[in-house]
Design an enzyme around this catalytic site. Structure first.
Site, mmCIF file in Angstrom:
data_model
loop_
_atom_site.group_PDB
_atom_site.id
_atom_site.type_symbol
_atom_site.label_atom_id
_atom_site.label_comp_id
_atom_site.label_asym_id
_atom_site.label_seq_id
_atom_site.Cartn_x
_atom_site.Cartn_y
_atom_site.Cartn_z
ATOM 1 C CD GLU A 734 -1.303 -0.440 3.644
ATOM 2 O OE1 GLU A 734 -1.065 0.157 4.709
ATOM 3 O OE2 GLU A 734 -2.315 -1.142 3.453
ATOM 4 N NE ARG A 773 5.909 15.027 4.532
ATOM 5 C CZ ARG A 773 7.175 14.790 4.283
ATOM 6 N NH1 ARG A 773 7.908 15.690 3.603
ATOM 7 N NH2 ARG A 773 7.743 13.676 4.693
ATOM 8 C CE1 TYR A 777 4.745 13.552 10.714
ATOM 9 C CE2 TYR A 777 4.699 14.070 8.370
ATOM 10 C CZ TYR A 777 4.091 13.538 9.490
ATOM 11 O OH TYR A 777 2.849 12.996 9.391
ATOM 12 C CB CYS A 804 1.359 34.743 14.115
ATOM 13 S SG CYS A 804 1.198 36.301 13.231
ATOM 14 C CD GLU A 805 2.007 29.081 16.262
ATOM 15 O OE1 GLU A 805 2.974 28.779 16.997
ATOM 16 O OE2 GLU A 805 0.834 29.209 16.685
ATOM 17 C CE1 TYR A 833 0.229 11.048 4.306
ATOM 18 C CE2 TYR A 833 2.243 10.663 3.059
ATOM 19 C CZ TYR A 833 1.102 10.186 3.675
ATOM 20 O OH TYR A 833 0.822 8.845 3.651
#
Length: 853
Positions: A734, A773, A777, A804-805, A833
């Site tokens: 898969e 991502r 990650y 704003c991060e 993703y």
């Protein structure tokens, strides 16, 4: 310019030297050439020194002279006076032997003649070839200094020179000419005796002269293009190191690289003279530049090296803890036996040190004598043969968080000692010698995959050894579709509107057909969560794929886009009962992965055939958040609970028709899926009703330049082999990201720039809201300025978005061209993703999706 023995051994090589020197003269530089002896001559001189019989010494001297006469014949030159003097002196030394001079001083003078003769020959050739060259006796320039603890042997055969800039020497040479040739390897001590500079002496001589003359640069001409990220004979994918500072280069040289002797860098530091390593036969190659520390580079592992033949001496004593003078007594024994210690590790009751054979004469008698004396004060254990594997890079401690996957490899083998250098330049592991040859290439790949070896930084890392010197049997990876045929189209799309995801269906189809070549696989299901765009679903259905869904929403998207003939899998995790109830009304095969579903909703599945997802007890992948096996993961039924599950299944008339395991994503080891199949097959034999085994997906997609691709042909061989052992089970897979990652890009536009201290920020009009991502990650995506793709990448930027991060960073320390507001920036490998994980955070506009067919 320093040339080694192979570079001065033949007429074509001397012709090459002539061209190289002439090119430097054409740049307006005065040139000092430093040469080694002709290949094999130093060894022949050593053998001559070992002869006690005068006749054999004389015969050896004649043979050595004949080598030089033969080369002169090829050059069609008469014997120059300078060379005649050297040959006459060598004959006399052979005739007389050590005599009153003493054996060591005589041997040093004899061995010095290799360089004296090759330089005399070279001066004649270069002058005859139209490049007037002055012969210079290195002993008149390099004065050896006596060091504490030196014995007579090291004074004469491994001398040191303290070289400081000497304006008077520079002025004297300026009056004599423009091109000079001199000797490597030799100097003169205070008593007037000729001394040798030991191993790597010619490189060191060049550095001494570079420091004395405060040269524009020192060039070491050898048979390779420079220093590499690993020994290229073990790791063909090793990358050329284009820039190093003195300390990094010295660490790489002292921990295993043979291109350069570590001692040759010290003289250049104070006068800040750069060194350039070049290939004599391929002068067009860029080479390695070594100089003062350069700050505008991100921390990176620069090289992984290995030294074999290491001996560990472990010394243990309860009485050593906090005892004054214990270590002094121990190390006094090493001094007494003339052994220098390399690495040191200590605990309350143990000190373990390593002895390096390159700096010590390590025979069994020497080690036994040392151990015998040490046994008087502690318990001794000698561990050999060992090897030291060293990661080198400035700021090693700041990179430890990126090394988890690399460090995990050492958990599989026996590690005797770990040493992290006090200068923060290296991390060393001492292991059994027999594991190194297989381990080193694997670790090199892991360092690239982890982003610790920053092969994306083109200012630091050049081409691979394979690309520079390979046979061409390994084809270079094809250029990405967005770099070539579709670039102009993407620029138009980006100019119209951003942010935009753009998907290239021909790449999806190409990836699908590659996986369909896996002859052992009976059914391929696309992991829909990677990208749910209807056009991609339709394209994969046309290629004969089934679909694996994890929610009713995904099932509905697939049912709306693909024919009824396409097989469906439903593999939810911690989903509500209603999800299963709805899925059971479709044609999807249902997967269960816990006891709870049958314990509490058993009647729902009565009479059904299901797939059981099991946890095989381990997880794999490029980041902890994509590892889907092991007790730290929420997926799968632990193997030890399978019997309990089967009892519940029997009670409700549920048939386990398939077994499924998926351990993580980003896996590049083709053997992994064979192991999963074997484990599932073994479990299936106990169950009896199983017809198919689903070995999951997680096929890795390389992202960093130079990172090895998954070998699909090798995977096919693995799967055919394991299936041959269990042919009665169908094999399912898969894949998700493997099919679509390279097919998609995210387009954004430059908004503004900002400088803060040494940091430079490049802003674009989307960020973690469109592509999470990197923040989630620590995933690495290639980022390019598509507008300026052909311009030099000269700036080091943090590529950030408007959210704003603090975590809104798409790429850290990216080498890019200088940008202008409105430039189109492309983030690669965004087909998986990306859009599916996006959000309306900060109420920013969502990225539009565009299909290219």
């Amino acid at each position: 310019m320093k040339f080694g023995g192979t570079s001065v051994a033949t007429l074509p090589r001397w012709q090459n030297i002539r061209e190289l020197v002439a090119s430097r003269r054409a740049e307006g530089a005065r040139v000092l050439v430093v040469v080694s002896a002709l290949t094999g001559i130093t060894d022949a001189l050593k053998q001559m020194c070992a002869q006690e019989d005068k006749g054999k010494r004389v015969e050896a001297a004649r043979a050595i002279a004949q080598r030089h006469y033969d080369l002169l014949d090829h050059m069609q030159l008469a014997v120059p006076a300078t060379l005649a003097e050297r040959l006459s002196e060598l004959a006399m030394l052979a005739e007389d032997g050590p005599g009153a001079m003493g054996e060591l001083a005589w041997a040093a003078l004899v061995q010095a003649h290799g360089e004296l003769m090759s330089s005399a020959l070279g001066a004649a050739f270069l002058s005859h070839a139209g490049l007037p060259t002055e012969w210079l006796d290195a002993r008149d320039c390099l004065a050896a200094v006596a060091l504490p603890n030196q014995n007579e042997r090291t004074k004469l055969l491994s001398a040191m020179v303290e070289a400081r800039p000497d304006p008077a020497l520079n002025a004297r040479l300026a009056e004599l000419g423009e091109v000079f040739i001199t000797q490597g390897f030799i100097a003169r001590e205070a008593q007037g005796r000729t001394v040798l500079l030991g191993r790597g002496g010619s490189d060191t001589s060049a550095s001494y002269f570079g420091a004395l003359l405060k040269a524009q640069r020192v060039e070491i001409w050898t048979d390779v293009a420079g220093m590499f990220t690993a020994n290229p004979r073990q790791v063909p994918g090793a990358r050329l190191l284009q820039r190093l500072d003195y300390e990094e280069a010295q660490e790489i040289a002292s921990t295993g690289a043979k291109v350069l002797h570590p001692r040759c860098l010290s003289p250049l530091r104070e006068p800040r003279v750069p060194m350039l390593i070049k290939d004599t036969n391929r002068p067009e190659l860029e080479g390695t530049v070594i100089g003062p520390e350069v700050r505008e580079h991100a921390p990176s592992v620069k090289a992984i090296s290995a030294r074999k033949g290491i001996t560990l001496v472990s010394m243990e004593s309860v009485g050593m803890w906090q005892q004054v003078g214990f270590l002094a007594d121990v190390f006094a024994q090493f001094k007494q036996h003339g052994l220098s210690v390399d690495l040191i590790g200590s605990a309350e009751t143990n000190v373990t040190v390593s002895l390096d054979p390159t700096e010590n004469l390590l025979d069994s008698d020497a080690i036994a004598a040392l151990a015998s004396d040490l046994a008087k004060v502690c318990r001794v254990k000698v561990i050999a043969p060992c090897a030291a594997i060293t990661l080198v890079g400035r700021g090693m401690r700041s990179m430890l968080h990126t090394l988890s996957g690399v460090l995990a490899e050492f958990g599989q083998i026996r590690v005797h000692l770990i040493s992290q250098s006090s200068n923060n330049l290296n991390l060393t592991f001492v292991v059994d010698e027999n594991v190194v040859d297989d381990l080193l290439p694997h670790l090199h790949e892991l360092l690239i995959a982890a982003g610790a070896l920053r092969t994306d930084d083109s200012a630091l890392f050049g081409p691979s050894w394979q690309a520079l010197y390979g046979s061409g049997e390994v084809a270079a990876p094809a250029a990405s579709w967005w770099r070539t045929a579709e670039r102009e189209r993407l620029l138009r799309l980006g100019a119209e509107r951003t942010p935009r995801y753009v998907y290239h269906l021909p790449t999806v189809r190409q990836q699908a057909r590659e996986l369909k070549s896996l002859g052992a696989v009976d059914r391929l299901h696309y992991a829909v969560k990677a990208n749910t765009h209807p056009a991609i679903l339709k394209a994969l259905a046309e290629e004969g794929f089934g679909f694996e869904c994890v929610s009713p929403g995904e099932l509905k998207a697939v049912l709306a886009a693909v024919p009824e003939s396409a097989p469906l899998l439903f593999t939810p995790n911690f989903a509500p009962r209603a999800d299963y109830e709805w899925a059971l009304t479709t044609r999807a095969t249902i997967s269960l992965d816990a006891l709870y579903q049958l314990e509490n909703w058993g009647e729902l599945f009565r009479g059904r055939e299901i797939v059981l997802r099991v946890d095989l007890g381990r997880g794999l992948g490029h980041h902890e958040k994509v590892r889907t096996g092991g007790s730290g993961s929420k997926f799968g039924l632990p193997v030890e609970l399978v019997d309990s599950f089967l009892r519940l299944a029997d009670a409700h008339g549920v048939i386990v028709r398939g077994l499924h395991a998926h351990l993580g994503s980003g896996i590049l080891d083709e053997g992994h899926w064979g192991e999963v199949y074997g484990q599932l097959a073994s479990l299936a034999e106990r169950i009896g009703s199983v017809a198919f085994l689903d070995i999951g997906g997680g096929l890795g997609v390389p992202s960093h330049p130079g990172e090895a691709r998954l070998d699909i042909a090798a995977l096919d061989r693995v799967l055919r082999s394991v299936k041959a052992a269990y042919p009665h089970y169908q094999l399912w897979m898969e894949p998700g990201r493997y099919l679509v990652a390279d097919a998609g890009v995210l387009l954004a536009r430059v908004t503004q720039q900002k400088g803060k201290g040494s940091w430079r920020y490049l802003g674009v009009d989307t960020g973690m809201n469109s592509l999470i991502r990197p923040a989630l990650y620590e995933a690495w995506h290639e980022i390019v300025n598509l507008t300026r793709l052909d311009e030099p990448a000269t700036g080091l930027f943090q590529v950030v978005g408007p959210i704003c991060e603090s975590g809104d960073v798409l790429g850290t320390d990216r080498r890019l061209p200088e940008a202008q507001e409105g430039d189109v920036v492309l983030v690669a490998q965004a087909g998986a993703y990306g859009k599916v994980m996006s959000s309306p955070y900060n109420m920013r506009d969502e990225a539009e999706e565009v299909i290219l067919d």
